[in-house]
Design an enzyme around this catalytic site. Structure first.
Site, short mmCIF file in Angstrom:
data_model
loop_
_atom_site.label_atom_id
_atom_site.label_comp_id
_atom_site.label_asym_id
_atom_site.label_seq_id
_atom_site.Cartn_x
_atom_site.Cartn_y
_atom_site.Cartn_z
N CYS A 1 0.85 -1.19 0.00
CA CYS A 1 0.00 0.00 0.00
C CYS A 1 0.89 1.24 0.00
CB CYS A 1 -0.91 -0.01 1.22
SG CYS A 1 -1.88 1.50 1.41
N CYS B 1 0.25 3.25 3.60
CA CYS B 1 0.66 2.74 4.92
C CYS B 1 1.71 1.64 4.87
CB CYS B 1 -0.57 2.25 5.68
SG CYS B 1 -1.27 0.71 5.05
N CYS C 1 -8.43 -5.00 -9.85
CA CYS C 1 -8.03 -3.94 -10.78
C CYS C 1 -7.57 -2.76 -9.93
CB CYS C 1 -9.22 -3.58 -11.67
SG CYS C 1 -8.81 -2.41 -12.95
#
Length: 184
Positions: free
Chosen positions: A99, A102, A171
């Site tokens: 991510c 984070c 996606c």
């Protein structure tokens, strides 16, 4: 007589040497502490960690302070990058995807496939907690929004038109992902 003494001596000395050698391995070394460090450094973002899986509860106002404007628009306001423009849509390099907000582990390149949709696509997440979902009825469509399981940031959408073994297509927006190649 000499050979009897020699045999007797050997029968006594060999077990003594064996016991002595075995006794040398009984010392215990202090336990080594392994510290996992971030593989990606984002000094302005105190919430970024490639190892911490603690769920975050951070306000959008705080995210706005620590995320670049384009990352914030996608991850906190559910914006979408234009197809065929993201840095990972057409890459096949081996590695791991995290991510961008984070640092949570999301996908491995072994689950990435070429979907020709213009965004990086994966057929499965790294683990059951890495990506979470919510219904998305925006833009007059019924879709499933894919969110980071740690920070709740918008990653993209989940569709049922992916390859086996899952039949799923995650996606994702490239800008919502950080990538670390296996060779680093």
């Amino acid at each position: 007589m000499k050979s009897k003494n020699l045999i007797f001596s050997l029968c006594f000395l060999i077990p003594l040497f064996i016991l002595q050698a075995c006794g040398q391995n009984t010392k215990k070394e202090p336990a080594k502490t392994v510290t996992m460090e971030n593989k990606i450094s984002k000094p302005g973002n105190p919430y970024y960690s490639n190892t911490d899986t603690t769920k975050l509860n951070v306000s959008n106002a705080e995210w706005k302070k620590v995320l670049p404007e384009d990352v914030y628009a996608v991850m906190r306001e559910a914006d979408t990058e234009r197809p065929f423009t993201g840095k990972y849509w057409n890459t096949d390099e081996k590695g791991t995807y995290y991510c961008a907000s984070c640092g949570n582990l999301l996908f491995r390149s072994t689950a990435k496939f070429s979907s020709s949709c213009g965004w990086p696509s994966f057929f499965e997440q790294d683990n059951k907690k890495s990506v979470v979902y919510k219904n998305d009825n925006s833009l007059g469509m019924e879709r499933i929004e894919a969110l980071c399981g740690r920070c709740g940031g918008h990653l993209g959408h989940l569709f049922d038109d992916g390859p086996e073994p899952t039949g799923k297509r995650y996606c994702m927006n490239s800008i919502a992902l950080d990538f670390i190649p296996d060779n680093k």
